[in-house]
Design a protein around this motif. Structure first.
Motif, mmCIF file in Angstrom:
data_model
loop_
_atom_site.group_PDB
_atom_site.id
_atom_site.type_symbol
_atom_site.label_atom_id
_atom_site.label_comp_id
_atom_site.label_asym_id
_atom_site.label_seq_id
_atom_site.Cartn_x
_atom_site.Cartn_y
_atom_site.Cartn_z
ATOM 1 N N LYS A 147 -8.432 -5.646 3.508
ATOM 2 C CA LYS A 147 -8.589 -4.291 4.041
ATOM 3 C C LYS A 147 -7.230 -3.617 4.016
ATOM 4 O O LYS A 147 -6.221 -4.240 4.338
ATOM 5 C CB LYS A 147 -9.099 -4.312 5.495
ATOM 6 C CG LYS A 147 -10.552 -4.718 5.659
ATOM 7 C CD LYS A 147 -10.968 -4.549 7.115
ATOM 8 C CE LYS A 147 -12.454 -4.845 7.302
ATOM 9 N NZ LYS A 147 -12.911 -4.497 8.660
ATOM 10 N N THR A 148 -7.209 -2.365 3.642
ATOM 11 C CA THR A 148 -5.976 -1.593 3.675
ATOM 12 C C THR A 148 -6.321 -0.165 4.053
ATOM 13 O O THR A 148 -7.491 0.152 4.290
ATOM 14 C CB THR A 148 -5.258 -1.673 2.312
ATOM 15 O OG1 THR A 148 -3.957 -1.096 2.434
ATOM 16 C CG2 THR A 148 -6.040 -0.971 1.222
ATOM 17 N N ALA A 149 -5.333 0.707 4.125
ATOM 18 C CA ALA A 149 -5.593 2.102 4.471
ATOM 19 C C ALA A 149 -6.556 2.718 3.456
ATOM 20 O O ALA A 149 -6.498 2.412 2.258
ATOM 21 C CB ALA A 149 -4.286 2.887 4.498
ATOM 22 N N GLY B 151 -5.795 3.009 -5.260
ATOM 23 C CA GLY B 151 -5.788 1.749 -5.991
ATOM 24 C C GLY B 151 -6.963 1.633 -6.945
ATOM 25 O O GLY B 151 -6.812 1.188 -8.082
ATOM 26 N N LYS B 152 -8.145 2.050 -6.512
ATOM 27 C CA LYS B 152 -9.328 1.985 -7.364
ATOM 28 C C LYS B 152 -9.167 2.849 -8.607
ATOM 29 O O LYS B 152 -9.679 2.525 -9.682
ATOM 30 C CB LYS B 152 -10.576 2.423 -6.582
ATOM 31 C CG LYS B 152 -11.070 1.392 -5.585
ATOM 32 C CD LYS B 152 -12.535 1.596 -5.228
ATOM 33 C CE LYS B 152 -13.426 1.245 -6.397
ATOM 34 N NZ LYS B 152 -14.852 1.249 -6.022
ATOM 35 N N LEU B 153 -8.437 3.949 -8.453
ATOM 36 C CA LEU B 153 -8.209 4.833 -9.601
ATOM 37 C C LEU B 153 -7.232 4.213 -10.598
ATOM 38 O O LEU B 153 -7.315 4.471 -11.805
ATOM 39 C CB LEU B 153 -7.655 6.187 -9.120
ATOM 40 C CG LEU B 153 -8.629 7.063 -8.324
ATOM 41 C CD1 LEU B 153 -7.900 8.286 -7.782
ATOM 42 C CD2 LEU B 153 -9.814 7.491 -9.186
ATOM 43 N N LEU B 154 -6.304 3.394 -10.090
ATOM 44 C CA LEU B 154 -5.239 2.875 -10.938
ATOM 45 C C LEU B 154 -5.509 1.481 -11.499
ATOM 46 O O LEU B 154 -5.066 1.154 -12.592
ATOM 47 C CB LEU B 154 -3.927 2.848 -10.146
ATOM 48 C CG LEU B 154 -3.366 4.211 -9.733
ATOM 49 C CD1 LEU B 154 -2.217 4.035 -8.761
ATOM 50 C CD2 LEU B 154 -2.898 4.982 -10.960
ATOM 51 N N GLY C 251 0.805 -1.213 0.000
ATOM 52 C CA GLY C 251 0.000 0.000 0.000
ATOM 53 C C GLY C 251 0.835 1.259 0.000
ATOM 54 O O GLY C 251 1.945 1.300 0.513
ATOM 55 N N PHE C 252 0.276 2.337 -0.582
ATOM 56 C CA PHE C 252 0.984 3.605 -0.703
ATOM 57 C C PHE C 252 1.330 4.186 0.665
ATOM 58 O O PHE C 252 2.471 4.550 0.935
ATOM 59 C CB PHE C 252 0.121 4.611 -1.481
ATOM 60 C CG PHE C 252 -0.342 4.093 -2.803
ATOM 61 C CD1 PHE C 252 0.512 4.068 -3.892
ATOM 62 C CD2 PHE C 252 -1.633 3.613 -2.967
ATOM 63 C CE1 PHE C 252 0.090 3.590 -5.115
ATOM 64 C CE2 PHE C 252 -2.064 3.129 -4.187
ATOM 65 C CZ PHE C 252 -1.206 3.112 -5.264
#
Length: 383
Positions: free
Chosen positions: A286-288, A295-298, A58-59
């Motif tokens: 589940k993540t931040a 993530g959904k954008l990419l 995650g970022f």
């Protein structure tokens, strides 16, 4: 010949160990070293940097560990100078390993990428970056090979290594005895992941869902394999807070999957392993919040679970973020345990995915590619 490995998490450690074993068979005097875990060490790899506690996704989560990751990258670069490997093998751990591969390239060390960055799923521009950095890509999916080939990479579709690795070691009756499990009572397997952040986010909701499942299916038996990167004591302390009996295991995990009537698993390699063992799985993650939104954008695919991606449709449930509640997880798991029609359809779909994964022999093909690349002259590497 000297081969350096860079692996960052438990699943990569497993794949690295398989490749190491194959390399040892092809060239018994080969010197294998680098970053990895217990499985690779057992396979004869000299572990200079242990991956325990290293896995992060995650970022937001990566940003928090940037200092440690930069230091590790510099240490591995120094290791290249000290050991002068004939090739670097990077396995998964995408962004970190691509940066490390660039360092190796600048030093004239050829690079083989195995379990490459998922450019077919998101950030397709990475395919060109990887293609320009590594010497060979060993692709585990046909669609992965196509994306990298279009980006200009020298890529070989080797098949998925799990086809070689995922198989039972015990007869079913022997497995029931080994795990002290009852054959006449449902077995539910919990696989919360191999990273600490996954355990923190997913294990509590898994355990809460187990209480709900046990209320609906009272004779359920719950098991949880302990990843080499996770503290058993920490798992025991967490489980104790939920007043549910969960048996922790450390070996014969594929045999345990083969006994399982249902699995609750973090999205990742484990869901492909359960597919190959024919174990119906509820995928959760589940993540931040910021990581998920970015993530959904990419991401440019509708599902994140590997069985669903390979099937090209949703064949097992995916419960992500706010949907990954104890009630939802329990409902999907109970459905797999008690609804015969749902169960039979799921088993048929999993068998179809297993067929698509391909033939055995992937690990040997990867080992052959590594030896071939390692034999390149400095002129051929840098041209």
């Amino acid at each position: 010949m000297k081969i350096m490995f860079s692996v960052g998490e438990a699943s990569g450690d497993m794949h690295g160990a398989s490749v190491a074993n194959a390399l040892k068979l092809l060239q018994p005097d080969i010197d294998l070293f680098g970053m990895g875990g217990k499985a690779m060490e057992t396979a004869g790899v000299r572990i200079v940097y242990d991956i325990a506690g290293l896995g992060v996704m995650g970022f937001v989560e990566v940003i928090k560990k940037l200092g440690k990751l930069f230091e590790l990258r510099d240490n591995l670069a120094a290791l290249m100078d000290a050991e002068k490997p004939d090739a670097l093998v990077i396995i998964d751990y995408a962004d970190f390993n691509v940066r490390l591969a660039k360092i190796a390239k600048a030093k004239g060390i050829p690079v083989v990428s195995y379990i490459s960055p998922s450019a077919w799923a998101w950030r397709r521009g990475r395919a060109k970056e990887v293609a320009a950095t590594v010497n060979r890509i060993a692709a585990i999916f046909p669609f992965e090979a196509e994306v990298y080939r279009e980006a200009g990479a020298d890529v070989t579709f080797v098949g998925h290594p799990l086809a070689d690795i995922v198989k039972p070691a015990l007869a079913k009756e022997e497995a029931y005895r080994h795990f002290s499990a009852r054959a006449d009572q449902p077995v539910v397997l919990l696989m919360p992941g191999s990273r600490q952040q996954e355990i923190d986010k997913l294990l509590p909701v898994m355990l809460e869902s187990c209480r709900l499942i046990a209320a609906r299916v009272p004779d359920c038996q719950f098991f949880l394999p302990v990843a080499s990167t996770i503290s058993r004591q920490m798992l025991e302390q967490t489980i104790d807070r939920y007043n549910i009996k969960v048996t922790l295991t450390t070996d014969y995990t594929y045999d345990l999957m083969g006994l399982s009537d249902a699995v609750i698993a973090a999205s990742g390699t484990a869901t492909l392993e359960t597919t190959l063992m024919g174990a119906p799985t509820v995928i959760i993650y589940k993540t931040a919040a910021l990581t998920y939104l970015l993530g959904k954008l990419l991401v440019n695919i509708p599902d994140i679970g590997l069985p669903n991606i390979i099937a090209g449709r949703r064949i097992v449930p995916e419960l992500l973020q706010a949907d990954a509640t104890a009630a939802n997880i329990a409902a999907e798991t109970v459905k797999l345990l008690t609804n015969t029609a749902v169960r039979q359809q799921t088993l048929a779909d999993l068998a179809e995915v297993k067929e698509k994964i391909g033939q055995t022999g992937a690990v040997n093909r990867v080992a052959e590619i590594i030896l071939e690349v390692a034999s390149l002259s400095q002129y051929e590497v840098n041209r």
